[in-house]
Write a protein that holds these residues in place. Sequence first.
Motif, PDB file in Angstrom:
ATOM      1  N   TRP A   9      36.488   0.236  43.010  1.00 52.41           N
ATOM      2  CA  TRP A   9      35.071  -0.050  43.235  1.00 52.41           C
ATOM      3  C   TRP A   9      34.333  -0.180  41.903  1.00 52.41           C
ATOM      4  CZ3 TRP A   9      31.385  -1.690  46.302  1.00 52.41           C
ATOM      5  CH2 TRP A   9      30.058  -1.386  46.015  1.00 52.41           C
ATOM      6  N   ASN A  10      33.475  -1.180  41.828  1.00 49.37           N
ATOM      7  CA  ASN A  10      32.595  -1.373  40.674  1.00 49.37           C
ATOM      8  C   ASN A  10      31.260  -1.863  41.202  1.00 49.37           C
ATOM      9  OD1 ASN A  10      31.229  -2.030  38.361  1.00 49.37           O
ATOM     10  ND2 ASN A  10      32.780  -3.424  37.540  1.00 49.37           N
ATOM     11  N   VAL A  11      30.234  -1.043  41.050  1.00 51.25           N
ATOM     12  CA  VAL A  11      28.924  -1.395  41.595  1.00 51.25           C
ATOM     13  C   VAL A  11      28.402  -2.691  40.992  1.00 51.25           C
ATOM     14  CG1 VAL A  11      27.608  -0.068  39.896  1.00 51.25           C
ATOM     15  CG2 VAL A  11      26.651  -0.449  42.182  1.00 51.25           C
ATOM     16  N   GLN A  12      28.859  -3.052  39.777  1.00 53.08           N
ATOM     17  CA  GLN A  12      28.395  -4.289  39.153  1.00 53.08           C
ATOM     18  C   GLN A  12      28.900  -5.528  39.890  1.00 53.08           C
ATOM     19  OE1 GLN A  12      26.210  -4.337  36.567  1.00 53.08           O
ATOM     20  NE2 GLN A  12      26.149  -2.106  36.658  1.00 53.08           N
ATOM     21  N   ALA A  13      29.944  -5.371  40.703  1.00 50.89           N
ATOM     22  CA  ALA A  13      30.444  -6.499  41.494  1.00 50.89           C
ATOM     23  C   ALA A  13      29.753  -6.606  42.849  1.00 50.89           C
ATOM     24  CB  ALA A  13      31.954  -6.373  41.695  1.00 50.89           C
ATOM     25  N   ASP A  14      28.959  -5.599  43.210  1.00 53.84           N
ATOM     26  CA  ASP A  14      28.222  -5.609  44.482  1.00 53.84           C
ATOM     27  C   ASP A  14      26.896  -6.328  44.258  1.00 53.84           C
ATOM     28  OD1 ASP A  14      27.356  -5.148  47.037  1.00 53.84           O
ATOM     29  OD2 ASP A  14      26.866  -3.033  46.706  1.00 53.84           O
ATOM     30  N   LEU A  15      26.949  -7.637  44.144  1.00 50.29           N
ATOM     31  CA  LEU A  15      25.791  -8.414  43.709  1.00 50.29           C
ATOM     32  C   LEU A  15      24.666  -8.413  44.727  1.00 50.29           C
ATOM     33  CD1 LEU A  15      27.665 -11.434  42.081  1.00 50.29           C
ATOM     34  CD2 LEU A  15      26.800  -9.369  40.989  1.00 50.29           C
ATOM     35  N   ILE A  16      24.999  -8.322  46.019  1.00 53.13           N
ATOM     36  CA  ILE A  16      23.929  -8.341  47.020  1.00 53.13           C
ATOM     37  C   ILE A  16      23.584  -6.940  47.516  1.00 53.13           C
ATOM     38  CG2 ILE A  16      24.527 -10.673  47.745  1.00 53.13           C
ATOM     39  CD1 ILE A  16      25.691  -9.377  50.302  1.00 53.13           C
ATOM     40  N   ARG A  17      24.228  -5.905  46.959  1.00 55.11           N
ATOM     41  CA  ARG A  17      23.873  -4.498  47.175  1.00 55.11           C
ATOM     42  C   ARG A  17      23.956  -4.078  48.642  1.00 55.11           C
ATOM     43  NH1 ARG A  17      24.394  -0.905  44.349  1.00 55.11           N
ATOM     44  NH2 ARG A  17      22.420   0.138  43.985  1.00 55.11           N
TER      45      ARG A  17
END
Length: 537
Positions: A507-515
């Motif tokens: 998991w990488n929150v920076q890849a969760d672009l639409i949150r």
Amino acid sequence: MRPHIPSVKLLIAFLIVLSLWRMPPPCKAQLLDVTVYTNKISYIPDENLTIYGNLTFQSSPVEENGLVGLQLNDPESPVFLRTVKVGPFTRNPLVNILSVSPCDFYMNPKSRFERGEEVYFRVIVKNYDVVPHEVLITVSVFESLGRPFGVPSTYTLTMDPGGVVDARFGPVIIPIWAKSGEAGVYANVFSGWPSNRGTPYCPEKSAVFTIVGLEDDCPEGYFEYQSSSSNSYELRVKLSPESRSGQYRIHASASYLGHSAYSTRTFTVPSGPYPPKAYFEYVPYPESWVGANMTFDASMSVALGYGDRITKYKWNFGDGTIVEKTTPKITKVYNSAGTFTVTLNVTDNEGFWNAVSKNVTVLTEKKDIAVTKLESLTEIYADWIVNVTFTVKNLGGPNPATFNVKIMLNETVIHAYSVINLAPWPSGVLTMTHSWNTTGLTPYVRYILKVEVEALEGEVNTENNVLSLLIKKVKMLGDVDGDKDIDIYDVVSVTSRYNSKPGDPNWNVQADLIRNNIINIYDVVAVAGKYGTRWPS
């Protein structure tokens, strides 16, 4: 006819040529030279250590773009790895550190930790070269007094041309003796261990996190002293109170314009014995009030020397009360107002002792509202949703408090709250989370996020009414690696984590672009739709 006899001159010339032909080739002169020194040859645990030296190229001072990798080893293992600059560094490194972040177990960025808690780290490194590179990525951690803790974490691999590595480290356990305040983590990239003559690829990159103390005593900035000028470098740190006795060795491995140099220096830590160091914190802080159930904590007192421990804590509270304990925490109630001198005396397992005193002010009534926690991602996107979590405490008593709270970006208010009748300490604690829409922020500009509470009439301490957090990087939405260019590496950073959720290993929150707490097709579309976008330099 007699044979021809060569002349003496021809014979001598022949012998000279023959001798030169049989000689080994001349040794190549070392063009780069580095020195390393310490300010002493012997230290005790918890003592200040200064490492310094010079860097020359062809016997002339290096004035810029010099790097010196420093590795300190105790008798058994590495203590820390650092990189210091010699002069300003203006080159574009072939391998560079993009970011370093303190994190929780799930590798989500986190800024505040308690003693005894585990802290993890993420380091993003990129190879800008067209050829592979062998790299050693390291992190070393220091508390606010400059004392290293935890064994340095390392990550060794071969980086492909243009490749990006998301290196993850931990856990590192924050020791009980760590000073409260802002600690520093230092990420470095070497071609190998400096002890094996591996050299730095780029300057080190650092990040801060807060070690929460009983007093929430968080000074401005953390201990960091590096200085460099033409030809010289200097690094000041402090030895751990748990330092092993024996010989320590500093390995200095330098790089400059493709050249390298190596030097080493030793010092000793004698076996002692050494007296302990006494220290304590208390709350409510800095003033208390009559009837408050105060807590005194001597956990930061340390026995100096590897394996030593404190066995006795003796408290004199200045009002005639004297208590002896074997554990570091104790509670106390003052029944009258005034200033009391509190003295702590600690004794270690070898019978050595040390004492420290503080004046404690007890008021009839105290008014004190404090912002004690502010957490947010510090690397964010424009046009994103970011959760901002903060904690406000009523550190006064015995009455409740009513006040207003503002969340600010630089000097602009982005949200406001009203708090009514927050109970007095210790139950008066309010934690809130605000969903911050970052639309309109300018990418690649730093911002200061603040939470501020209005001062109460007659409040004794207003310095803790505001808490700030540096937003280190605002990126274009989709620029996952933060290099101002949305390219194939950003697309891969998203697609390689497809279907991952918070808590998953990749998991990488920076890849969760639409949150929405899952990496899915919408995130892939978001980064693909901006493919090829570059931010003007």
